[in-house]
Structure formats: structure tokens, C-alpha cells
Design a protein around this motif. Sequence first.
Motif, PDB file in Angstrom:
ATOM      1  N   THR A 246       0.829  -1.205   0.000  1.00  0.00           N
ATOM      2  CA  THR A 246       0.000   0.000   0.000  1.00  0.00           C
ATOM      3  C   THR A 246       0.864   1.255   0.000  1.00  0.00           C
ATOM      4  O   THR A 246       0.633   2.199  -0.769  1.00  0.00           O
ATOM      5  CB  THR A 246      -0.931   0.014   1.224  1.00  0.00           C
TER       6      THR A 246
ATOM      7  N   GLY B 191       2.664   1.977  -3.287  1.00  0.00           N
ATOM      8  CA  GLY B 191       1.756   2.547  -4.286  1.00  0.00           C
ATOM      9  C   GLY B 191       1.534   4.031  -4.078  1.00  0.00           C
ATOM     10  O   GLY B 191       1.500   4.816  -5.032  1.00  0.00           O
TER      11      GLY B 191
ATOM     12  N   GLN C  14       2.981   6.581  -7.008  1.00  0.00           N
ATOM     13  CA  GLN C  14       1.994   7.197  -7.896  1.00  0.00           C
ATOM     14  C   GLN C  14       2.441   8.580  -8.362  1.00  0.00           C
ATOM     15  O   GLN C  14       2.179   8.973  -9.505  1.00  0.00           O
ATOM     16  CB  GLN C  14       0.632   7.267  -7.214  1.00  0.00           C
ATOM     17  N   ASP C  15       3.137   9.305  -7.496  1.00  0.00           N
ATOM     18  CA  ASP C  15       3.634  10.624  -7.889  1.00  0.00           C
ATOM     19  C   ASP C  15       4.862  10.520  -8.797  1.00  0.00           C
ATOM     20  O   ASP C  15       5.055  11.329  -9.700  1.00  0.00           O
ATOM     21  CB  ASP C  15       3.993  11.446  -6.652  1.00  0.00           C
TER      22      ASP C  15
ATOM     23  N   MET D  93       0.989   7.415 -12.316  1.00  0.00           N
ATOM     24  CA  MET D  93      -0.132   6.490 -12.500  1.00  0.00           C
ATOM     25  C   MET D  93      -0.790   6.241 -11.154  1.00  0.00           C
ATOM     26  O   MET D  93      -0.295   6.681 -10.116  1.00  0.00           O
ATOM     27  CB  MET D  93       0.345   5.178 -13.129  1.00  0.00           C
ATOM     28  N   SER D  94      -1.903   5.543 -11.163  1.00  0.00           N
ATOM     29  CA  SER D  94      -2.658   5.334  -9.931  1.00  0.00           C
ATOM     30  C   SER D  94      -1.855   4.518  -8.930  1.00  0.00           C
ATOM     31  O   SER D  94      -0.953   3.751  -9.307  1.00  0.00           O
ATOM     32  CB  SER D  94      -3.979   4.627 -10.223  1.00  0.00           C
ATOM     33  N   SER D  95      -2.189   4.682  -7.653  1.00  0.00           N
ATOM     34  CA  SER D  95      -1.487   3.930  -6.607  1.00  0.00           C
ATOM     35  C   SER D  95      -1.724   2.439  -6.750  1.00  0.00           C
ATOM     36  O   SER D  95      -0.844   1.627  -6.423  1.00  0.00           O
ATOM     37  CB  SER D  95      -1.928   4.409  -5.223  1.00  0.00           C
ATOM     38  N   GLN D  96      -2.902   2.045  -7.254  1.00  0.00           N
ATOM     39  CA  GLN D  96      -3.191   0.612  -7.414  1.00  0.00           C
ATOM     40  C   GLN D  96      -2.288  -0.026  -8.461  1.00  0.00           C
ATOM     41  O   GLN D  96      -1.707  -1.089  -8.237  1.00  0.00           O
ATOM     42  CB  GLN D  96      -4.669   0.406  -7.808  1.00  0.00           C
ATOM     43  N   ILE D  97      -2.146   0.632  -9.606  1.00  0.00           N
ATOM     44  CA  ILE D  97      -1.269   0.098 -10.662  1.00  0.00           C
ATOM     45  C   ILE D  97       0.178   0.104 -10.191  1.00  0.00           C
ATOM     46  O   ILE D  97       0.933  -0.845 -10.442  1.00  0.00           O
ATOM     47  CB  ILE D  97      -1.426   0.916 -11.957  1.00  0.00           C
ATOM     48  N   SER D  98       0.570   1.160  -9.486  1.00  0.00           N
ATOM     49  CA  SER D  98       1.933   1.229  -8.956  1.00  0.00           C
ATOM     50  C   SER D  98       2.209   0.081  -8.000  1.00  0.00           C
ATOM     51  O   SER D  98       3.299  -0.508  -8.011  1.00  0.00           O
ATOM     52  CB  SER D  98       2.143   2.568  -8.240  1.00  0.00           C
ATOM     53  N   SER D  99       1.236  -0.253  -7.160  1.00  0.00           N
ATOM     54  CA  SER D  99       1.400  -1.362  -6.219  1.00  0.00           C
ATOM     55  C   SER D  99       1.555  -2.689  -6.933  1.00  0.00           C
ATOM     56  O   SER D  99       2.385  -3.523  -6.558  1.00  0.00           O
ATOM     57  CB  SER D  99       0.190  -1.424  -5.265  1.00  0.00           C
TER      58      SER D  99
END
Length: 417
Positions: free
Chosen positions: A115, A118, A122-123, A127-133
Amino acid sequence: MEQSINLSSQKDVKDKSPSLIGGACIIASVCVGAGMLGLPSAGAGAWTALSIFAITLTMVVMTLSGWMLLEAYKEYDLKASFNTVTKDILGSKVNVLNNLTVYFVGGILLYAYITSSGLILQDILGMSSQISSVLFVLIFSTFVWHSTRAVDRISVVLITFMILSFVFGVSGLAANVDLAILTDSINSDGQYTPYVLAMLPVALTSFGYHHSVSSMRAYYGNEHKASRAILLGTAIALGLYCLWLFSIFGNLPREQFIPVIEQGGNIDALLGALNSVIESEKVGNAINSFSMAAILSSFIGVGLGVFDYLADLFKFEDNKQGRTKTWCITFLPPLILSLLFPFGFVIAIGYAGAAATVWTCIIPALLVYKARKTHKDKSSFKAPGGNAMVFAVIAFGVLTAIFHLLSMVGLLPSFTG
């Protein structure tokens, strides 16, 4: 969390004698992520002196309990895992409880790291934190899937990078430490002692390497070398924690932790608060890099522990197919939960600390207590302190769990400014 010995490490031992620093880096990397990123928010109420006292006490107790595990293992084959030894000495029912808490703690730590990664990435990646995770897990869990030796090597690299970025970032922070902020002297009526007890579960999680003890024993081939790696690893972690808290608490006023705590102690909130008081962009970038490396190193270290533990528990073979099965049950559940139900980092670490008291304090002490009654060999490795220390470790674990429960129901004071 952890483990057994799914011995990809058995082959490694045959190849050459592992270095002390390699094993110590594995132990330190398992510890440092949760503690480094969770302790500032958890210790904001207790502040500098009492926070350092709490983590030092915890380090001593947790090193001793790890040595107790080594002593309990000494009559068993190097392949013997935490699961195997607990079942043999304490019975199946206790072992089931131990396994549940080991997996819960390992899983929730992986969940917290996924978590947090992500939120930070993301920054950076846009991209979104979910995709980053998801990308974080797919890329970096590969080291765990490959072998213990791969984790050793990447751990040394990460710890080296962490030290460099930490030294650069902390040197920048240390140069600007304000003693009035560090000692909180601007708040003449500040209360600190009541908040120490609620901090202990996070402090305990900050030294939760015990799932890796059996791997260390197998990796080195004997208890004495493994004990030295454990001591050096926990000492490295303690030193980093103290420097980190000194630098953070000397720059970020106590009241500025309030919005961070309100957001569950999430890492992005802490880094945002820090960046607001750091004048140098380079120092800020170094602190951000250090934080990401700390998450990554602990993710890999904890992942190795959970991976080996589950491989032994489910008897998966040490080949590509077997390791892929182990990878799935190790990393997919925390990843899915992270995507569906993200919540505060410090909250997650607190739950982990309460459950970790079972297998970091209570079970190791019970194992060595019973093992000493069965095995009378006094010439081999023995944890110091006798039975008095055994009971002290149990008491520490029980009280820490109680403190977390009291904090959850509002019976321990919570720092709100």
C-alpha cells in the motif's frame, strides 16, 4: 511471517561460507522498513527520549528471544523450520496458533508495504497507486521467487543505498536540528510518558525478524554464527532508528504530526509534512529515496520469510513450479487486500505488533523453556539469562499485546495534539 527453510539456501551454504554482513543485512532489512517509517508517527506522543528508550528496550528483548529460538533449534536438522520445531516441542494446537499469527503478521506487513509503495510511486510514475502497487509486487517479488542468495545480494545493495541516502538526507536534517523542537521545550506542559505504552506494538514490529531465524541458522550452518548475524542486524536497525528519530523530531514540530496521525500515519503524509520543513530539495529527495528503499528492503526481507515458511508448511517443492505456487500464496493475498481495502500504515503495523508478540516473544520463550528440560547439553549454544530471562520475555510480549488492545478501545491515551 515466516519461515522455514526451503533451502535454496542449503545449496548456498555449500557454495561458500556466507559473510556475517550479508546475514546481518537480511535481518536489518526485515526490521528497518516498518520501524523506520512507522516509528516517527507512533512515537510522536512519547517524543525523542522516551521513544529511543522504548526501541532500545525492545531491541534487547527481541534479540534475546531470537537467540532463544536458536537454542531451541539446536537439536534439530538444519532444514528444520519454525513450524516443525514448534509442533514437535509444543504440540499441534499451539503450532496452529503460531502459524496463524506468523502468517497474519507477515501478510499484514506485506500489505502495508504494498500500500505504501503505491502511494509513494503514484507521484513518481504518474499512474494510480493501485497500478503502482501491482508493478511493485510483480517486479520486486522476483528476487524472493529466485533464491535466498538473490535476496542476500539485493539486501546488501539496498542497505548500502539506504545508508548513503540516509546519511545524505539525515545529515541535511541533522544540520538543521532545533534543540527546542527536539526536546519539545516550547511546550512546557507537554505530556509524554502516557504515550510510551501504546508505542510498544510498533516498536516490537520494528524488530520482527524471527521468521528468518531458521533461515539464518541453515544459511550459516550453526547457531553461533547465526546469533552474531542477528545481533549485528538488530544493532544496525537500532542505530538507524535512533538517528532517524533524532533527525525527524529535531525538524518536525510535535504538533505537525497531528494531520499525519489523522491519516493513519501513511508514509506519503509523513513525507509531505517533512518536505514542508526541509529547505533543500536535494535533502528532500534523499529522504524520499531512503523511504522507498526502506519499504523495498523490508518487502523483500519479509517476503523471503513468509515465502520459506509457507513452502515448508505446504511442502511445496524447491523447483520453478513449486516456488511459483509459494509465490502465489505469499504475495497475491496481501496485494489483493491492499487494492481493495487500503488503510493507515501505523494502524496496520500496530495490529501486526500485537499479533507478533505470540511468535516473537511468547513462543520462543516457551520453546526454549521446554527444550532445556529435555536437552541437558550445556556445551553448545545457549541464550543468556536463564529462566528469569525466559519469563521476562514472555511478560514483555503479553504486556505489549495488552497495551495494543487497551489502545484500540481507548483505554490508553492517544496523542492528538
